[in-house]
Design an enzyme around this catalytic site. Sequence first.
Site, mmCIF file in Angstrom:
data_model
loop_
_atom_site.group_PDB
_atom_site.id
_atom_site.type_symbol
_atom_site.label_atom_id
_atom_site.label_comp_id
_atom_site.label_asym_id
_atom_site.label_seq_id
_atom_site.Cartn_x
_atom_site.Cartn_y
_atom_site.Cartn_z
ATOM 1 N N THR A 17 1.017 -1.656 -0.273
ATOM 2 C CA THR A 17 -0.057 -0.394 0.190
ATOM 3 C C THR A 17 0.912 1.303 0.395
ATOM 4 O O THR A 17 2.032 1.043 0.662
ATOM 5 C CB THR A 17 -0.789 0.056 1.417
ATOM 6 O OG1 THR A 17 -1.925 0.814 1.754
ATOM 7 C CG2 THR A 17 -0.206 -0.742 2.456
ATOM 8 N N CYS A 57 -1.276 4.860 -5.527
ATOM 9 C CA CYS A 57 -2.345 4.173 -4.590
ATOM 10 C C CYS A 57 -2.143 3.257 -5.680
ATOM 11 O O CYS A 57 -2.850 3.437 -6.568
ATOM 12 C CB CYS A 57 -3.610 4.841 -5.056
ATOM 13 S SG CYS A 57 -5.140 4.228 -3.471
#
Length: 229
Positions: free
Chosen positions: A83, A196
Amino acid sequence: MKTIGLLGGMSWESTDLYYQQINKMVQMKLGKLHSAKVVLISVDFSEIEELQHKGLWDEAGLYLKDKAIQLEKGGADGIVLCTNTMHKVASYIENSTTIPFIHIADATATEILSQNIKKIGLLGTAFTMEQDFYKSRLEEKGLEVITPNETNRKVVHDIIYNELCLGVINNESQKKYINVIEDLISSGAEGVILGCTEICMLIGDIKFSVPLFDTTSIHAKAAVDFVLS
C-alpha cells in the site's frame, strides 16, 4: 531465492495484484515451474481505514509493526508493505524488524529518475497527496512533486475508497481520472505517479503524452529484484 514478506489487505484487491505480478516476474526470469517464495499476512482493511480517518496513525503503526514482526518470524527475508498510504507509518516497521524493508517511494523515485524526469505529478489518497511522508521522500531524491487541486484531490480520494478498494471499475470515474491526469500534465508534470496501489485497475493501459508510474508494478519488481539478488 529469498522469501519476500507481503504485508497486505489494504486493500486485498491490490494485494492480489502484488501476488500475481511477483509470481509472474519470477517465472519469467527463472522459467519453467518457478514461482516466488512468499509469506503473506493480510489485515482487515476496515480496521485500518477507521484508524486512518480518525487520525490514529500511531495505533495503525503499532498494529502493522506487530504484523511485520510476524512476517520476520515466519521466515521472510524482506518486507513489502502492499500500500502507498500506510507508508506513513513505515518507520514502525523499519525500527522493529531486522530484515530489509523495501520502500515503495524509493523504488518509484528510482524508476522516475531513470527516465530523466524531474517534475512529477502525484495521485493517491488524500493522505498521500496532502501530507509530507510520501512527497518529502520523493523530494529528497531530487524530484519536484505536484498534486491536483483541492476539488480533484477529493475526486481521486473518494473514488479510491468508495469504488476501487471494493473492486468497482466505473467508466465515469475513469473519465474523471483521465481529466485529473491531463490537468497535471497541463501544469507541467513530465510524468504521473499512480500513487495508490488500486489506481492501475482503473487506468489500465490508457496512454498519455507523459509516462505513468504504476507503483504496484514498480514495487513488485523491486521485490523480485530483491529476492533474486
